[in-house]
Design an enzyme around this catalytic site. Structure first.
Site, PDB file in Angstrom:
ATOM      1  N   HIS A 299      -2.352  -4.427  11.210  1.00 30.68           N
ATOM      2  CA  HIS A 299      -2.430  -3.807  12.532  1.00 30.68           C
ATOM      3  C   HIS A 299      -2.163  -4.807  13.649  1.00 30.68           C
ATOM      4  O   HIS A 299      -2.115  -4.424  14.814  1.00 30.68           O
ATOM      5  CB  HIS A 299      -3.791  -3.162  12.724  1.00 30.68           C
ATOM      6  CG  HIS A 299      -4.057  -2.070  11.737  1.00 30.68           C
ATOM      7  ND1 HIS A 299      -3.469  -0.831  11.819  1.00 30.68           N
ATOM      8  CD2 HIS A 299      -4.816  -2.040  10.614  1.00 30.68           C
ATOM      9  CE1 HIS A 299      -3.857  -0.079  10.804  1.00 30.68           C
ATOM     10  NE2 HIS A 299      -4.675  -0.790  10.067  1.00 30.68           N
TER      11      HIS A 299
ATOM     12  N   CYS B  73      -3.080  -2.421   4.546  1.00 33.74           N
ATOM     13  CA  CYS B  73      -2.722  -1.016   4.676  1.00 33.74           C
ATOM     14  C   CYS B  73      -1.206  -0.894   4.634  1.00 33.74           C
ATOM     15  O   CYS B  73      -0.498  -1.870   4.382  1.00 33.74           O
ATOM     16  CB  CYS B  73      -3.296  -0.464   5.995  1.00 33.74           C
ATOM     17  SG  CYS B  73      -3.561   1.327   5.991  1.00 33.74           S
TER      18      CYS B  73
ATOM     19  N   ILE C 122       0.810  -1.222   0.000  1.00 32.67           N
ATOM     20  CA  ILE C 122       0.000   0.000   0.000  1.00 32.67           C
ATOM     21  C   ILE C 122       0.841   1.269   0.000  1.00 32.67           C
ATOM     22  O   ILE C 122       0.378   2.317  -0.439  1.00 32.67           O
ATOM     23  CB  ILE C 122      -0.973  -0.020   1.198  1.00 32.67           C
ATOM     24  CG1 ILE C 122      -1.843  -1.281   1.132  1.00 32.67           C
ATOM     25  CG2 ILE C 122      -1.850   1.220   1.214  1.00 32.67           C
ATOM     26  CD1 ILE C 122      -2.599  -1.452  -0.178  1.00 32.67           C
TER      27      ILE C 122
END
EC number: 2.1.1.14
Length: 812
Positions: free
Chosen positions: A749, A781, A485
């Site tokens: 995450h 992400c 990303i």
């Protein structure tokens, strides 16, 4: 700056051991008993000069909680160390409010991670994969739910209404056994009481909790979450009994869900829930707080009909129509907590304007029934302006952070009661006038450009199917192309180098050489792993918004204006104070350098206008869409310069597109129209062979999929792994998406490393609804917050999974 700006949150070390006591919130009168057939209700009579804060930032003036959490997670400190930091933070917050003169001081708004997760712990609603069965929930289970562990993935995280704060989504079903499993609310109430401060414990209300939850895995998606209301209310009753035993006289239920478009059955369930708790609420003064938008008329009517409620809190900054409802009907004897100080921005309150609003309310409900409050929790603004030593004096005079907003609330309450501080109000008026007249705010040429943009539309010259053919001819990518990303791990050394360059401790030549070496490392790693479309890792960037804002006019930056995004993750939003221009190219030098290091496609990385807007503290003196169009024009110039420099893949991140979506459906179309228009402005002028990517974070896209299609990007990557492929259900329902799409295949995450088989299974699920010709394989992400060991393992497994499925496709 005047007296107001000098008020600050006390340093932790400077706090006296024995703080002076604050009179209890309800010390003037007895507690409110519940209305019954045999007893007439007695209403709490507020003294004049009543003030209230909905909630307060928990991270600390200098991110003390962040560093304590990360040190604890890394095993460098123990539980006692973490709890001591947290206790000192709570103590300083309560004392600041007490010293400022706030009457209704909240407790239980502190959290080690998230207030919704705290409520899940309170209710004992722990998913079975974490191995908890009974007893008080400890940090091991609590943080596993938030972050995952070696054997169990984390719970989903998504946006808290339309803010940039994220909450942990409860996973519920008919078999959940709720129990009182965290006594945090009463522990913190007692903690404040021991300091001589009587607080208002705050609980997320049962309706908001349930309607922001999701059916657990294996539970039918159609499962009615509100069917659990009778199961959770007994736990709420236990909590209330516990608080009353501890001496609580007030309770605040946060029910922001009431600003949404609830149907009749949901409103009835809300009414029934509070009716069911009536006996447990006896002896307590009850505040129901709403925020973030107007309360719809039917919800307002339902709210006003509740018994055993002492006061109602409304956002009168974003909820101006609520004022009309109050004018038409507000029950006699009830308190109105008037949220006139903005909890979501950093601009100093126009005290004279707010005072006029309060005077209007006085005519409706009576002065003694008005309590001055914040529009919402101050969680969403920066902590303390006093820590900003580098902001220029004029701009600083226009601002107020959480610590200053507490003082604003009390200043309004004092003025409203007849004890107006004339010097403070005069200073405030001068600062408001300074901002309105400052030449640094308005640029006539920019205003003209925006007027022209609003009168035209912006589209690529050909359809996406034609463009993808031209791009494939140029890029020659395999099926299921892999990419990341944008960001790669930001090491301590890298952050130090950036700080030293900013402080002019190292030369530009040395700085550029260091970044170049970091690029070479990141590019070599990606090539060794076999990734198809590369990124340079963004070593030169501290933050995806701040990096661009620092190079655009009309932006200002703080040193300590941090705001919690989730857990220990904090962001430092830039301040948009004036019209925006791009004085020079921002990324061309870096992207060109990176492209020369590889023969593979290298993405130019930009942040889109809507995301820059939604992740900034935005000027409130003109419509948001006009500011967004100004940013779009600046990004457009950058896109075209990148293309001229030979960059063939350009990613324009719109991570925050959905979070700006208004909460009320009636307002959403206008927002989506201008947000999509702003994105198209940025790239409508590029050639067919230039591939435009975009990326979106933490969102439920199902209801805006047609707007996403209308953005007309060539490839969209979407954060998806924590959402159980909710996005894919859109395509199951027949929505046609002809552009490239990359739903994230693993959660960045969490430190957990997904296996090749796990990622391959995800890819196969995607291929059940998406054509292999359009599917991309990528993480959720950016990789900024992970370490290189985690990144190498996860990306290696991701590429292996893509190659595995690719080979299977070639055989079929």
């Amino acid at each position: 700056m005047g007296q107001l700006a000098l008020q600050r949150l006390q340093p932790l070390a400077s706090l006296p051991r024995r703080p002076p006591s604050l009179p209890p919130p309800s010390s003037a009168t007895p507690s409110l008993p519940c209305a019954t057939a045999s007893r007439r209700p007695r209403f709490y009579v507020a003294r004049a000069m009543s003030s209230h804060i909905v909630g307060y930032p928990r991270i600390g003036p200098k991110r003390e909680l962040k560093f304590a959490l990360e040190s604890f997670w890394d095993g460098k400190t123990n539980v006692d160390d973490l709890q001591n930091v947290a206790a000192n933070l709570r103590k300083s917050i309560w004392k600041h409010m007490a010293h400022a003169g706030i009457k209704y001081i909240p407790s239980n708004t502190f959290s080690y991670y998230d207030q919704m997760l705290d409520t899940t712990a309170m209710l004992g609603a722990v998913p079975s994969r974490y191995g908890w069965e009974s007893g008080e929930i400890g940090f091991d289970v609590y943080f596993s739910m938030a972050r995952g562990n070696a054997s169990a993935h984390a719970m989903e995280m998504t946006k808290w209404f339309d803010t940039n704060y994220h909450y942990i989504v409860p996973e519920l079903g008919p078999d959940v056994n709720f129990s009182y499993a965290s006594h945090k609310a009463v522990v913190e109430f007692k903690e404040a009481k021991a300091l001589g401060i009587d607080t208002v414990p705050v609980l997320i209300g049962p309706m908001t909790y349930l309607l922001l939850s999701k059916p657990a895995k294996g539970v039918e998606k159609s499962f009615c979450l509100l069917s659990l209301i009778d199961k959770i209310l007994p736990v709420y009753k236990e909590v209330l009994a516990d608080l009353k035993s501890a001496g609580a006289r007030w309770i605040q239920f946060d029910e922001p869900i009431l600003v949404m478009d609830l149907d009749t059955s949901q409103l009835q369930a809300f009414s029934d829930a509070y009716s069911h708790m009536e006996s447990s609420l006896a002896g307590l003064n009850v505040l129901i707080a709403t925020y973030f938008a107007d309360v719809p008329a039917e919800a307002y009517k339902t709210l006003m009909s509740l018994k055993c409620v002492t006061g109602f809190g409304f956002d009168l900054v974003r909820g101006l129509e609520t004022l009309d409802l109050i004018k038409m009907n507000f029950p006699r004897g009830k308190l109105l907590f008037a949220g006139v100080v903005d909890g979501r921005n950093i601009w100093a309150n126009d005290l004279s304007a707010s005072l006029k609003t309060l005077q209007t309310l006085e005519d409706i409900v009576g002065k003694e029934k008005v309590v001055v409050s914040t529009s919402c929790s101050l969680l969403h603004t920066a902590v303390d302006l006093v820590n900003e030593m580098k902001l220029d004096k004029e701009l600083k005079s226009w601002l107020a952070f959480a610590a200053q907003k507490v003082v604003e609330v009390n200043a309004l309450a004092k003025s409203f009661s007849g004890a107006k501080d004339e010097a403070l109000f005069s200073s405030n008026s001068m600062r408001q006038a300074s901002r309105r007249s400052s030449p640094r705010v308005t640029n006539a040429a920019v205003q003209q450009d925006v007027d022209a943009v609003k009168k035209s539309d912006h589209h690529r010259s050909t359809e996406v199917s034609v463009r993808l053919q031209a791009q494939q001819k140029k890029l020659n990518l395999p099926a299921l192309p892999t990419t990341t990303i944008g960001s790669f791990p930001q090491t301590t050394d890298l952050r130090r180098i950036r700080r030293e360059f900013k402080a002019k401790k190292i030369s530009e030549v040395d700085y550029v050489q260091t970044i170049k070496e970091e690029y070479e490392k990141v590019i070599k790693l990606q090539e060794e792993l076999g990734i198809d479309v590369l990124v340079h890792g963004e070593a030169e960037r501290n933050d995806m918004v701040e990096f661009f804002g620092e190079q655009l006019s009309g932006f200002a930056f703080t040193s300590n204006g941090w705001v919690q995004s989730y857990g220990s993750r904090c962001v430092k939003p830039p301040i948009i104070y004036g019209d925006i221009t791009r004085p020079k190219a921002m990324t061309v030098f870096w992207s060109s350098m990176a492209q020369k290091m590889t023969q593979r496609p290298m993405k130019g990385m930009l942040t889109g206008p809507v995301t820059i807007l939604n992740w900034s503290f935005v000027r409130n003196d003109q419509p948001r869409h006009e500011t967004c169009f100004q940013i779009a024009l600046a990004i457009k110039d950058e896109v075209e310069d990148l293309e001229k420099a030979g960059v063939t893949v350009i990613q324009i991140d719109e991570a925050a597109l959905r979070e700006g979506l208004p909460l009320r459906k009636s307002e959403q179309k206008f927002y989506l129209d201008w947000a999509v228009h702003a994105f198209r402005i940025t790239n409508s002028g590029v050639q067919d062979s230039t591939q435009i990517h975009t990326h979106m974070c933490y969102s439920n896209f199902n209801d805006i999929i047609h707007s996403i299609i209308d953005m007309d990007a060539d490839v969209i990557t979407i954060e998806n792994s924590r959402s159980d492929e909710k996005l894919l259900s859109v395509f199951h329902e027949g929505v046609k998406y002809g552009a490239g799409i990359g739903p994230g295949v693993y959660d960045i995450h969490s430190p957990r490393i997904p296996s090749t088989e796990e990622i391959a299974e995800r890819i196969n699920k995607m291929l059940a609804v998406l054509d292999s010709k359009v599917l991309w394989v990528n993480p959720d992400c950016g990789l900024k917050t992970r370490n290189y060991s985690e990144v190498k393992s996860a990306l290696s497994n991701m590429v292996a999974a893509a190659k595995l499925i690719r080979s299977q496709l070639n055989k079929s």
